[in-house]
Design an enzyme around this catalytic site. Structure first.
Site, short mmCIF file in Angstrom:
data_model
loop_
_atom_site.label_atom_id
_atom_site.label_comp_id
_atom_site.label_asym_id
_atom_site.label_seq_id
_atom_site.Cartn_x
_atom_site.Cartn_y
_atom_site.Cartn_z
CG ASP A 69 35.56 54.25 26.32
OD1 ASP A 69 34.87 53.56 27.09
OD2 ASP A 69 36.72 54.61 26.61
CG HIS A 105 33.87 56.27 30.93
ND1 HIS A 105 33.72 55.31 31.90
CD2 HIS A 105 34.38 55.63 29.85
CE1 HIS A 105 34.12 54.14 31.42
NE2 HIS A 105 34.52 54.29 30.19
CB CYS A 157 28.27 48.93 32.56
SG CYS A 157 28.94 48.31 34.12
NE ARG A 210 38.53 46.11 27.12
CZ ARG A 210 37.69 47.06 27.55
NH1 ARG A 210 37.24 47.99 26.74
NH2 ARG A 210 37.28 47.06 28.79
P1 GTP Z 1 34.37 49.80 28.36
O1 GTP Z 1 34.72 49.69 26.92
O2 GTP Z 1 35.26 49.00 29.27
O3 GTP Z 1 34.27 51.22 28.88
O4 GTP Z 1 32.92 49.09 28.57
P2 GTP Z 1 31.51 49.24 27.79
O5 GTP Z 1 30.62 50.08 28.65
O6 GTP Z 1 31.70 49.64 26.39
O7 GTP Z 1 30.91 47.76 27.85
P3 GTP Z 1 30.36 46.81 26.69
O8 GTP Z 1 29.36 47.48 25.79
O9 GTP Z 1 31.51 46.19 26.01
O10 GTP Z 1 29.55 45.71 27.52
C1 GTP Z 1 30.19 44.80 28.33
C2 GTP Z 1 29.27 43.72 28.82
O11 GTP Z 1 27.94 44.16 29.09
C3 GTP Z 1 29.16 42.57 27.85
O12 GTP Z 1 29.29 41.37 28.56
C4 GTP Z 1 27.77 42.72 27.29
O13 GTP Z 1 27.26 41.50 26.85
C5 GTP Z 1 27.00 43.28 28.46
N1 GTP Z 1 25.81 44.06 28.06
C6 GTP Z 1 25.80 45.13 27.24
N2 GTP Z 1 24.53 45.59 27.06
C7 GTP Z 1 23.75 44.79 27.82
C8 GTP Z 1 22.33 44.78 28.07
O14 GTP Z 1 21.55 45.58 27.58
N3 GTP Z 1 21.88 43.80 28.91
C9 GTP Z 1 22.72 42.89 29.49
N4 GTP Z 1 22.20 41.98 30.29
N5 GTP Z 1 24.06 42.88 29.27
C10 GTP Z 1 24.56 43.82 28.45
MN MN Z 2 33.47 49.85 25.26
MN MN Z 3 35.70 52.78 28.97
#
Ligand code: GTP
Ligand code: MN
Ligand code: MN
Length: 582
Positions: free
Chosen positions: A278, A227, A251, A367
């Site tokens: 992802d 992942h 995250c 999404r």
């Molecule tokens: P999945 O697609 O579900 O696997 O998640 P992902 O890991 O791709 O998460 P994504 O990048 O979409 O981030 C989701 C959330 O994390 C959003 O609300 C972003 O704004 C927040 N986020 C991402 N990077 C940062 C960062 O560096 N700092 C903070 N504070 N928030 C972050």
């Molecule tokens: Mn993602």
């Molecule tokens: Mn994911």
């Protein structure tokens, strides 16, 4: 139509006999086919057309309000021996699971069309890629699979050549949460999903195949299905290092994969290349390095929080040919979600007139689905059949306290322990409580298709003569101060941390050795143009010994959950660290 592969034709016929569809459609992945499906969905209400001036070929899908995220409590791994699924998975006896699913599927496609969707995970000509066929009664699933995978005629040709494929059967059923299951049969290389249309439950190429089933196959065949995002970092000398990073859902993977360098870095010539956001499949190459492909062809990203400020690359790819699920809409039919810097919602994600008293306009797990080729930072290397060599592996999660901004593992075994002991606060990407810290080894808690003890052993097995393994790091962008505010600015500024990591890889940066790993000194992080108080940076890079002692105790307990399947080397590594903390 049918295929040249009797095993596939027989399976399709047996599913049709069970589910009784009105019609069977074999998907070729063509534009004409997609256009017909879109027409159909506009007519039946599955899709709503968005503003064609600002967002050509963009559509909104509103899911059933009870069907908005992955359902971990309804997701099962069905192996003959329950110990093979492990305590990290829900388990059901395969025969019992089949009986239960057959009862749900009986006649479930009456009045519907059954779509046969051949797909390839990874570049169509890559030896690292794997194929599957999803049978579904949801045209929305077909439209998403077309963006997220290499779907259609070419995939079918590869399947006919290879003779084997992962079988996925999906029906939206009645979309009743009480009649919903996501079943995996790794020993049969098959998936059965019923009662949900949500991405992770219904786009079977993604989490079900590319993570749960693929992780099982990867263990048998000596590779890794993870992942992880994959990103290329190009320094001003033009050298590109590829980094794979595992963070739990919501995250920051999509954000890091599309990072835009801070102003000073951009001027100096730093560039960031997106390979995947992802999922990462990695295998050792002839030179002993790990080579990675992104098995997906599109992004199924979290919409809320995506903005010109946080992720301009994502914004640039979302103004054409995209599907939005559960976002709000503006009065002139543009997609809208919380965190956008302009516009205002007129309708919420359920199609009601927007009223802030009823909560956010977009569902927190709303999404977008979009082709990777539309991302400005997407690189041709992502289509390279050989994959890209990985220089660093990063594990990270949401930890309001304790875990520093970054640390480097001393060696592979320590790095595997760092990944195995990862924990993170839960998010809206899965149903259930949000903000609870739970262990999420390698961000694979919801996705490893087998016992975590065996999974840790598989990770350790890569440390053998002839291998040139990447360095392993841990990061935490989510530390909070006593007022509950994030201490690190994150997003583009995360490149400052990546720069330190890559300089560690090439032996150009310093570090302090501590019992929990090697940390940069504040002066090892480039803070030029960064708005952060020196005291805050020092705290982000400090090791709280008492806190870590308690963490190590919790990790010991966690590792014991997998009994004698947990490798002794991992426990010994934990003991060494605990002893070092005194
Ligand atoms: P999945 O697609 O579900 O696997 O998640 P992902 O890991 O791709 O998460 P994504 O990048 O979409 O981030 C989701 C959330 O994390 C959003 O609300 C972003 O704004 C927040 N986020 C991402 N990077 C940062 C960062 O560096 N700092 C903070 N504070 N928030 C972050
Ligand atoms: Mn993602
Ligand atoms: Mn994911």
């Amino acid at each position: 139509m049918s295929s040249h592969l009797p095993a596939l034709n027989d399976w399709v016929a047996s599913v049709a006999k069970l589910t009784q569809p009105d019609a069977i459609h074999w998907c070729d992945g063509s534009d004409a086919e997609n256009a017909r499906l879109v027409e159909l969905m506009l007519a039946n209400g599955d899709l709503i057309k968005l503003n064609g001036q600002t967002h050509p070929n963009c559509y909104l899908h509103r899911s059933n309000p009870q069907d908005v995220a992955r359902v971990e409590h309804l997701t099962f791994v069905c192996t003959r021996d329950p110990a093979d699924a492990g305590p990290n998975n829900n388990w059901m006896d395969p025969a019992e699971a089949h009986a239960q699913m057959d009862a749900l599927y009986a006649g479930c496609m009456r009045g519907r069309t059954m779509y046969v969707v051949p797909y390839c995970m990874g570049p169509i000509d890559s030896p690292l890629s794997r194929c599957g066929v999803e049978i579904t009664d949801s045209p929305y699933v077909v439209a998403n699979m077309r963006i997220m995978t290499r779907m259609g005629a070419q995939a079918l040709a590869r399947i006919e050549r290879e003779g084997s494929f992962v079988k996925g059967l999906h029906s939206i059923g009645e979309l009743d949460p009480n009649r919903r299951f996501i079943m995996h049969f790794p020993e049969e290389l098959s998936i059965q999903s019923y009662g949900s249309g949500y991405g992770g439950n219904a786009l079977l190429g993604k989490k079900c195949h590319a993570l749960r089933i693929a992780s099982w196959q990867a263990r048998q065949e000596g590779w890794l299905a993870e992942h992880m995002l994959i990103v290329g970092i190009e320094n001003p000398r033009g050298e590109i290092h590829y980094v794979a990073a595992a963070f739990p859902s919501a995250c920051g993977k999509t954000n890091l994969a599309m990072l835009i360098p801070p102003e000073g870095y951009r001027r100096a010539g730093w560039k960031v290349w997106t390979v995947g956001d992802d999922i990462c499949w990695m295998r050792p190459g002839a030179d002993g390095r790990l080579y990675a492909i992104n098995p997906e062809a599109g992004f199924f990203g979290v919409a809320p929080g995506t903005s010109e400020k946080t992720n301009p690359n994502a914004m640039a790819m979302l103004n054409r040919d995209a599907i939005f699920t559960n976002v709000g809409v503006t009065a002139d039919g543009q997609p809208w979600w919380e965190g956008m810097s302009s516009g205002a919602p007129a309708k919420d994600w359920q199609g009601r007139d927007y009223d802030s008293a009823r909560g956010p306009a977009a569902h927190p797990n709303a999404r977008f689905t979009v082709s990777a080729r539309q991302c400005p930072s997407y690189t041709d290397k992502a289509e390279d059949p050989q994959g890209v060599p990985i220089s660093a592996i990063v594990f990270g999660g949401r930890r309001a306290s304790l875990v520093p901004l970054v640390l480097e593992a001393r060696d592979w075994t320590h790095g595997v322990l760092v990944g195995a002991s990862m924990a993170s606060e839960t998010t809206a990407a899965a149903t259930g409580a949000v903000g609870v810290v739970r262990r999420d080894s390698m961000a694979m808690k919801p996705f490893a298709g087998y016992n975590f003890g065996d999974y840790f052993a598989h990770w350790l097995s890569f440390d053998r003569p002839g291998m040139k393994l990447p360095k392993i790091f841990q990061v935490n962008w989510f530390r909070k101060d006593t007022d509950g505010r994030f201490m690190w600015p994150g997003f583009g500024d995360n490149l400052r941390v990546l720069e330190w990591m890559l300089k560690r890889v090439t032996g150009q940066a310093g570090a302090v050795e501590t019992p929990v790993g090697n940390l940069p000194r504040p002066e090892d992080i480039n803070t030029e143009g960064l708005d952060i108080a020196p005291a805050a940076l020092a705290e982000l890079l400090a090791v709280d010994r008492e806190g870590w002692k308690a963490e190590m105790e919790a990790i010991a307990e966690y590792l014991n959950e997998f009994g004698d399947r947990t490798p002794a080397a991992l426990k010994a590594e934990r003991d060494r660290i605990a002893a070092g903390l005194g």
